[in-house]
Write an enzyme that holds these catalytic residues in place. Structure first.
Site, mmCIF file in Angstrom:
data_model
loop_
_atom_site.group_PDB
_atom_site.id
_atom_site.type_symbol
_atom_site.label_atom_id
_atom_site.label_comp_id
_atom_site.label_asym_id
_atom_site.label_seq_id
_atom_site.Cartn_x
_atom_site.Cartn_y
_atom_site.Cartn_z
ATOM 1 N N HIS A 27 0.830 -1.215 0.000
ATOM 2 C CA HIS A 27 0.000 0.000 0.000
ATOM 3 C C HIS A 27 0.859 1.258 0.000
ATOM 4 O O HIS A 27 1.840 1.375 0.737
ATOM 5 C CB HIS A 27 -1.031 -0.008 1.128
ATOM 6 C CG HIS A 27 -0.504 0.027 2.521
ATOM 7 N ND1 HIS A 27 -0.188 1.202 3.166
ATOM 8 C CD2 HIS A 27 -0.276 -0.957 3.413
ATOM 9 C CE1 HIS A 27 0.209 0.936 4.402
ATOM 10 N NE2 HIS A 27 0.182 -0.369 4.576
ATOM 11 N N ASP A 63 6.000 0.639 6.973
ATOM 12 C CA ASP A 63 4.556 0.541 6.760
ATOM 13 C C ASP A 63 4.075 1.642 5.821
ATOM 14 O O ASP A 63 3.665 2.698 6.283
ATOM 15 C CB ASP A 63 3.837 0.620 8.112
ATOM 16 C CG ASP A 63 2.355 0.305 8.012
ATOM 17 O OD1 ASP A 63 1.960 -0.364 7.039
ATOM 18 O OD2 ASP A 63 1.599 0.719 8.903
ATOM 19 N N GLU A 80 -4.959 1.804 2.364
ATOM 20 C CA GLU A 80 -5.063 0.637 3.235
ATOM 21 C C GLU A 80 -5.258 1.044 4.683
ATOM 22 O O GLU A 80 -5.999 0.400 5.424
ATOM 23 C CB GLU A 80 -3.794 -0.227 3.105
ATOM 24 C CG GLU A 80 -3.848 -1.545 3.876
ATOM 25 C CD GLU A 80 -3.331 -1.450 5.310
ATOM 26 O OE1 GLU A 80 -3.481 -2.434 6.058
ATOM 27 O OE2 GLU A 80 -2.775 -0.396 5.704
ATOM 28 N N GLU A 81 -4.617 2.141 5.092
ATOM 29 C CA GLU A 81 -4.560 2.481 6.508
ATOM 30 C C GLU A 81 -5.905 2.854 7.124
ATOM 31 O O GLU A 81 -6.175 2.509 8.266
ATOM 32 C CB GLU A 81 -3.563 3.632 6.737
ATOM 33 C CG GLU A 81 -2.107 3.270 6.487
ATOM 34 C CD GLU A 81 -1.545 2.264 7.478
ATOM 35 O OE1 GLU A 81 -2.304 1.742 8.314
ATOM 36 O OE2 GLU A 81 -0.348 1.998 7.398
ATOM 37 N N ASP A 105 3.288 -6.364 3.461
ATOM 38 C CA ASP A 105 2.858 -5.286 4.352
ATOM 39 C C ASP A 105 3.191 -5.633 5.798
ATOM 40 O O ASP A 105 2.432 -5.335 6.712
ATOM 41 C CB ASP A 105 1.355 -5.025 4.199
ATOM 42 C CG ASP A 105 0.878 -3.823 5.008
ATOM 43 O OD1 ASP A 105 1.727 -2.982 5.376
ATOM 44 O OD2 ASP A 105 -0.331 -3.725 5.283
ATOM 45 N N HIS A 156 3.018 2.654 12.718
ATOM 46 C CA HIS A 156 2.110 3.789 12.952
ATOM 47 C C HIS A 156 2.687 4.868 13.874
ATOM 48 O O HIS A 156 1.939 5.642 14.466
ATOM 49 C CB HIS A 156 0.769 3.322 13.521
ATOM 50 C CG HIS A 156 -0.018 2.442 12.607
ATOM 51 N ND1 HIS A 156 -1.232 1.883 12.975
ATOM 52 C CD2 HIS A 156 0.220 2.011 11.347
ATOM 53 C CE1 HIS A 156 -1.699 1.150 11.971
ATOM 54 N NE2 HIS A 156 -0.821 1.222 10.979
#
Length: 458
Positions: A280, A292, A326-327, A354, A425
């Site tokens: 992503h 990420d 995606e997030e 991912d 994140h």
């Protein structure tokens, strides 16, 4: 005697052909690793994406830049087709930097805190209230509305450190982030703070997506760093009347136009059958989005480059897909599957990276028959020399998940997961945390499996 001779001759021929095929496969896989480790582009692509494009949350200017970045790079690869897929995505913005303080009656202690993605803002002056610490929804519900009304609920359930699979620990702890605000609001709470979903004790708060339920009051939700959560819990034990203050200015804007980026190498024998490789393109806004999922993006692009540069012509069409959103919505994955169905496309395999750019360990398969899984597991002899010992059920990925109802076999690339949730994140998910050799090994691992799958299905 003649029948026995014929059988033995046939058996020898079969074994010879099998041995030849394995030797040929082994040679190709060695070439993938040699090329990636000697001349790989993924690390420099990642440097460019993370440092020159940077954070790329859906709907942001960074996301727009990332789409153009991916399209330009893929167009320079000389593939058969590069195109964009239109998709409308959520557009949530963080606003001014958040503030958080523990108020124990004696002092005001500033702590690291970030809004959860999708949260509403606090009032402009912030909110201050007594804190109730819980670990589970059951514990919260048992308190009842009388004890929770007007309070800030503090979910302090850590990821289970005894789980060797850190993704299992993450999954078990994730409900407090996704739905904690809904459960607290039902009991009259005015705000929610959670312990960051991280496997380490540090001062980096981790954001992530949360979703409001229909018919439930919208209350602000934020995450504390693990160190701050530990401090707040200790302070509450010493002084149950401790209060907490936090302020955040986030908001959700109207959906914004964006794109998936797709590159294609046409199959020579079965061009109508598609194998997807992707990650992503979006990331959270706090950092560069290196693990990420910048690593997954550049590894997928490197797969295409390896096939092209080594002159390996796939039997089936291979698509590299840089999925958007995606997030906080998976709109890109849903749109891709929707268009695949609309265009009557047949996707036989989809591989997603991912899980970070760490040392490759193997792959997880979802939707494979027992026979297919056994066949792929037989490739361990070819893949084990490169550290790829794990081939088992499970895996897949959020972006490729919507392809499952169409019968597509989903595959998740599995690197070592022990460090991933240090960065996931959070603002420390930066380029310098990625090891070049591990990243390039991952790209070659993915290319090797795609090559084997391409030759498996005729």
């Amino acid at each position: 005697m003649k029948k026995q001779t014929t059988f033995i001759t046939s058996l020898i021929l079969s074994l010879s052909l099998s041995s030849f095929a394995q030797d040929n496969d082994s040679t190709v896989i060695r070439k993938f690793f040699n090329e990636s480790l000697s001349n790989g582009k993924s690390y420099e692509w990642l440097r460019d994406l993370t440092t020159n494009v940077g954070p790329r949350l859906s709907g942001s200017e960074g996301a727009k830049k990332a789409v153009q970045w991916g399209k330009t790079l893929l167009e320079s690869g000389g593939y058969d087709r590069v195109f964009l897929q239109d998709v409308m995505v959520p557009h949530w913005v963080r606003g001014a930097k958040e503030e958080g303080y523990i108020l124990d009656g004696k002092q005001k202690i500033k702590v690291p805190l970030v809004a959860l993605g999708g949260s509403v803002a606090t009032p402009k002056k912030g909110i201050t209230a007594e804190v109730i610490e819980v670990k589970t929804f059951q514990e919260l519900r048992a308190l009842g509305k009388e004890k929770c009304e007007g309070k800030i609920i503090f979910f302090n359930r850590p990821m289970d450190p005894t789980k060797i699979n850190t993704f299992e620990a993450y999954g078990q702890a994730g409900d407090q982030r996704r739905s904690g605000a809904n459960e607290a609001a039902k009991l009259g709470a005015i705000g929610v703070i959670i312990r960051s979903l991280s496997s380490t004790e540090n001062d980096f708060p981790h954001t992530g997506s949360m979703v409001y339920a229909t018919g439930v009051p919208l209350i602000p939700a934020a995450a504390l760093s693990t160190n701050a959560a530990t401090l707040l819990s200790k302070t509450l034990k010493e002084n149950p009347n401790t209060k907490f203050y936090f302020k955040q200015s986030c908001e959700t804007l109207p959906d914004a136009p964006s794109h998936n980026v797709v590159a294609e190498i046409k199959g020579t024998e079965h061009p109508e059958e598609i194998i997807v490789v992707g990650g992503h393109l979006d990331s959270w806004d706090l950092a560069q989005g290196a693990h990420d999922d910048g690593t997954g993006i550049v590894q997928s692009m490197e797969v295409a480059r390896l096939f092209k540069n080594l002159g390996i012509k796939p039997k089936h069409t291979i698509r590299i897909v840089l999925f958007m959103n995606e997030e906080n919505g998976n709109r890109g994955g849903v749109k891709y599957a929707e268009l695949a169905k609309q265009n009557n496309e047949k996707h036989i395999f989809a591989l997603e990276s991912d899980n970070g750019g760490f040392t490759p360990r193997g792959f997880g398969m979802q939707g494979a028959s027992a026979d297919l899984l056994a066949k792929v597991q037989s490739y361990r002899t070819l893949l084990a020399p490169y550290g790829l010992h794990e081939i088992e059920r499970g895996g897949g990925g959020v972006d490729i998940g919507p392809l499952a109802p169409q019968g597509t076999v989903l595959i998740g690339f599995k690197p070592d997961a022990q460090r991933y949730f240090e960065y996931h994140h959070a603002s420390n998910d930066t380029f310098d945390t990625v090891n070049q050799r591990e990243l390039e090994m991952g790209a070659a691992s993915m290319a090797s499996l795609i090559y084997l799958l391409d030759n498996l299905t005729n």
